[in-house]
Design an enzyme around this catalytic site. Structure first.
Site, PDB file in Angstrom:
ATOM      1  NE  ARG A 147      -1.396  -1.562   3.519  1.00  0.00           N
ATOM      2  CZ  ARG A 147      -1.593  -1.226   5.170  1.00  0.00           C
ATOM      3  NH1 ARG A 147      -2.633  -1.718   5.769  1.00  0.00           N
ATOM      4  NH2 ARG A 147      -0.079  -2.010   6.119  1.00  0.00           N
ATOM      5  CD  GLU A 148       1.526   4.429  -4.508  1.00  0.00           C
ATOM      6  OE1 GLU A 148       0.942   5.450  -4.334  1.00  0.00           O
ATOM      7  OE2 GLU A 148       1.230   3.827  -5.413  1.00  0.00           O
ATOM      8  CB  ALA A 171     -18.386   6.391   5.056  1.00  0.00           C
ATOM      9  CB  CYS A 211      -4.355  -0.003  -7.640  1.00  0.00           C
ATOM     10  SG  CYS A 211      -2.626  -0.214  -7.788  1.00  0.00           S
ATOM     11  CG  ASN A 244      -6.394  -4.161  -5.600  1.00  0.00           C
ATOM     12  OD1 ASN A 244      -5.769  -4.447  -4.426  1.00  0.00           O
ATOM     13  ND2 ASN A 244      -5.559  -3.601  -6.960  1.00  0.00           N
TER      14      ASN A 244
HETATM   15  P1  NAD Z   1       4.834   3.473 -11.898  1.00  0.00           P
HETATM   16  O1  NAD Z   1       4.545   4.082 -12.931  1.00  0.00           O
HETATM   17  O2  NAD Z   1       4.873   4.163 -10.702  1.00  0.00           O
HETATM   18  O3  NAD Z   1       6.129   2.913 -12.395  1.00  0.00           O
HETATM   19  C1  NAD Z   1       6.036   2.198 -13.593  1.00  0.00           C
HETATM   20  C2  NAD Z   1       7.785   2.445 -14.168  1.00  0.00           C
HETATM   21  O4  NAD Z   1       7.852   1.821 -15.057  1.00  0.00           O
HETATM   22  C3  NAD Z   1       7.808   4.156 -14.672  1.00  0.00           C
HETATM   23  O5  NAD Z   1       8.488   4.573 -14.353  1.00  0.00           O
HETATM   24  C4  NAD Z   1       8.688   3.594 -16.380  1.00  0.00           C
HETATM   25  O6  NAD Z   1       8.772   4.623 -16.936  1.00  0.00           O
HETATM   26  C5  NAD Z   1       9.006   2.644 -16.412  1.00  0.00           C
HETATM   27  N1  NAD Z   1       8.592   1.940 -17.850  1.00  0.00           N
HETATM   28  C6  NAD Z   1       7.688   1.862 -18.455  1.00  0.00           C
HETATM   29  N2  NAD Z   1       8.124   0.758 -19.552  1.00  0.00           N
HETATM   30  C7  NAD Z   1       9.056   0.155 -19.319  1.00  0.00           C
HETATM   31  C8  NAD Z   1      10.075  -0.390 -19.286  1.00  0.00           C
HETATM   32  N3  NAD Z   1       9.644  -1.245 -21.291  1.00  0.00           N
HETATM   33  N4  NAD Z   1      11.252  -0.791 -19.721  1.00  0.00           N
HETATM   34  C9  NAD Z   1      11.901  -0.403 -17.880  1.00  0.00           C
HETATM   35  N5  NAD Z   1      10.655   0.060 -17.748  1.00  0.00           N
HETATM   36  C10 NAD Z   1       9.541   1.354 -18.113  1.00  0.00           C
HETATM   37  O7  NAD Z   1       3.981   2.064 -11.607  1.00  0.00           O
HETATM   38  P2  NAD Z   1       3.957   1.430 -10.251  1.00  0.00           P
HETATM   39  O8  NAD Z   1       2.568   1.990  -9.139  1.00  0.00           O
HETATM   40  O9  NAD Z   1       5.195   1.280  -9.219  1.00  0.00           O
HETATM   41  O10 NAD Z   1       2.754   0.334 -10.515  1.00  0.00           O
HETATM   42  C11 NAD Z   1       3.542  -0.412 -11.262  1.00  0.00           C
HETATM   43  C12 NAD Z   1       2.569  -1.835 -11.439  1.00  0.00           C
HETATM   44  O11 NAD Z   1       2.418  -2.754  -9.895  1.00  0.00           O
HETATM   45  C13 NAD Z   1       1.571  -2.546 -12.166  1.00  0.00           C
HETATM   46  O12 NAD Z   1       1.277  -3.122 -13.035  1.00  0.00           O
HETATM   47  C14 NAD Z   1       0.585  -1.357 -10.288  1.00  0.00           C
HETATM   48  O13 NAD Z   1      -0.370  -2.153 -10.928  1.00  0.00           O
HETATM   49  C15 NAD Z   1       1.312  -2.617  -9.371  1.00  0.00           C
HETATM   50  N6  NAD Z   1       1.393  -2.361  -8.685  1.00  0.00           N
HETATM   51  C16 NAD Z   1       0.721  -1.130  -8.011  1.00  0.00           C
HETATM   52  C17 NAD Z   1       0.884  -0.586  -6.692  1.00  0.00           C
HETATM   53  C18 NAD Z   1       0.825   0.561  -5.999  1.00  0.00           C
HETATM   54  O14 NAD Z   1       0.681   1.130  -4.706  1.00  0.00           O
HETATM   55  N7  NAD Z   1       1.428   1.580  -6.927  1.00  0.00           N
HETATM   56  C19 NAD Z   1       0.568  -1.886  -5.936  1.00  0.00           C
HETATM   57  C20 NAD Z   1       0.643  -3.263  -5.996  1.00  0.00           C
HETATM   58  C21 NAD Z   1       1.061  -3.572  -7.669  1.00  0.00           C
END
Ligand code: NAD
Length: 498
Positions: A161-162, A277, A285, A233
């Protein structure tokens, strides 16, 4: 072990810092050169509690570096795919980042070792198979059509969780592995052993919770692991939407949703968390994952009505803020409204699908002037949303100054602790829309506010006539949201909701 993480975003940096803190040698690869430069300078492109400190420790433990090159893949045992999977307008997950990353990883694999490519991005069910074929495409493009490399594909959905990402990564409630080979299983178990057994020396912050001794490992097929993430989720989003649905009924019938949720949350089959609420969920997400799951269900001819309803209730909660403001102020034209909080939740500067953005946009469209204060998300908002004509303020009082209404959008502790009287005095009109039910309605009214929470129908009633001695009793009593109950020995017990 040697680890490469593709994608240095919220998930990639946190995972990299944690694995390196545990002693693994980590390289984070990102195509965004500016982001990589920031990380190479030792700065963070995001705000996340404890991440800066952990990254500092990680550098001197396993070691971690950041690059735009894919070279480290060749010598890595485990390669995580942690790139973004945003929504397309149809709701379908956009897998273009993942596809390009998987092809490039494929073309960087070697015969020297067995590589495990682990999908950490949240992806539609069946993507494990897609990744497998994309890796082969990358191998064939580089080494010829008949070449092959020793690799396995696995799924390891991320549940952080962020705001508490480091805590969740070091002390997770479970680790889910979708694997289809014994080698992948063994390598990932080895990678996560320090976390599974909780044997590593915990950092001072975030400290290890006392009851965190062993972390359950759930081993499944690839598709079940992918589905677990979506189902988790969807369920969490539905829980909040349920609380909001109940809140809307509470407002009509004169009940208080904070009391109602505290009352149902004590039932262990329901559980007390995620029943707050308010103006609804946001973030990168829930919305995108619900839409993606709806889209997947649709591909099979199934209409997931519960998911549709969860999304619809959430949208309505954001609009509800505008309706409440219109009810109080009649017209919003020329009114000055302060938003307390911009981030989609406290502890992060992430603005993806943040309710604040939609609320600001609606207010500006109706001719209101929008002021805002957020302890960390203002630079991100200014940079990412130049289209929003928001006046950014330096403090709570600065934001409230001369306004007709304040809307609590994000439940930062700074807001919960603010001096209500001072804020009310700084305003031109004293309307408070408490979008997170942070305040006791009575105390807010005593401070001079025209208070409106979410689902606190009972607090709208006019108080019965009482003499001054009742005030002291009221001041010492539990806030309206608390539930008075008793323990077996008869002593009163106050349950604080949420
Ligand atoms: P984000 O957008 O913060 O980071 C993704 C990174 O990937 C970016 O920095 C982007 O430049 C890089 N990127 C894109 N294409 C690329 C490539 N071909 N090669 C190398 N780097 C590349 O995303 P995030 O929030 O870290 O989420 C990543 C995944 O994890 C998503 O699928 C999201 O749903 C999942 N997720 C996120 C969270 C959250 O709280 N942020 C929690 C659980 C799961």
């Amino acid at each position: 072990m040697r680890v490469t993480i593709i994608g240095a975003g919220y998930v990639g940096i946190t995972t990299g810092a944690c694995l390196s803190y545990l002693g693994h040698r980590v390289t984070c690869v990102d195509t965004d050169a500016a982001k990589v430069e920031t990380l190479q300078r030792g700065e963070l492109p995001i705000y996340e509690n404890h991440l800066r400190e952990l990254l500092h420790l990680a550098r001197v433990r396993g070691g971690i570096d950041f690059t735009t090159e894919f070279e480290s893949v060749a010598e890595s045992d485990v390669i995580f795919l942690a790139v973004g999977t945003p929504s397309r307008p149809t709701g379908e997950a956009d897998l273009s980042f993942l596809e390009s990353a998987a092809r490039r990883v494929g073309s960087s694999l070697t015969r020297e070792r067995h590589h495990v490519i682990v999908n950490k991005s949240t992806v539609p069910i069946g993507t494990g198979n897609l990744v497998q074929s994309l890796l082969n495409e990358g191998i064939h493009a580089r080494h010829g059509q008949n070449s092959s490399m020793p690799f396995s594909v696995a799924s390891n959905p991320e549940f952080l969780r962020e705001g508490s990402a480091v805590f969740d990564s070091l002390y997770p409630e479970r680790i889910v592995l979708g694997v289809e080979s014994g080698t992948a299983m063994e390598m990932l178990r080895e990678l996560y052993r320090p976390i599974l057994e909780q044997r590593f020396e915990a950092p001072s912050l975030p400290a290890r919770p006392e009851d965190c001794r062993e972390v359950p490992l759930i081993v499944t097929s690839l598709s079940s692991a992918e589905m677990i993430k979506y189902a988790a989720n969807a369920f969490l989003a539905m829980k909040i939407s349920f609380a909001n649905e109940a809140a809307n009924i509470c407002e009509k019938v004169g009940a208080d949703v904070t009391q109602v949720m505290a009352g149902i949350g004590l039932d262990s089959r329901i559980g007390a968390r995620f029943l707050n609420a308010g103006i609804g969920w946001g973030g990168s997400c829930f919305g995108k994952d619900l839409r993606s799951l709806l889209h997947t269900a649709g591909e099979y001819g199934y209409r997931a009505q519960l998911l549709e309803a969860s999304l619809a209730v959430n949208q309505a909660q954001r609009q509800m803020v505008i309706h409440k403001l219109q009810e109080k102020l009649y017209t919003l034209k020329g009114r000055s409204i302060a938003l307390f909080g911009l981030a989609f939740k406290p502890g992060t500067d992430d603005l993806r699908d943040a309710p604040s953005l939609q609320i600001a946009e609606e207010l500006l469209k109706r001719g209101a002037r929008v002021r805002a204060y957020d302890p960390v998300a203002m630079p991100a908002c200014r940079q990412q949303h130049p289209e929003l004509n928001i006046q950014y303020c330096n403090s709570i009082l600065d934001a409230a100054s001369g306004t007709h209404a304040v809307v609590v959008v994000t439940e930062w502790t700074e807001f919960a602790a603010m001096d209500l009287e001072k804020v009310a005095q700084a305003m031109a009109d004293r309307v408070l829309i408490d979008g997170r039910n942070l305040f006791d309605p009575e105390l807010a009214r005593k401070a001079g506010f025209d208070y409106s929470g979410v689902g606190r129908g009972s607090s709208r009633r006019r108080p019965v006539e009482h003499d001054a001695s009742d005030d002291a009793a009221a001041a010492n009593s539990a806030p309206a949201g608390d539930v008075q109950t008793t323990v077996p020995n008869g002593a009163p017990l106050t349950m604080v909701p949420g």
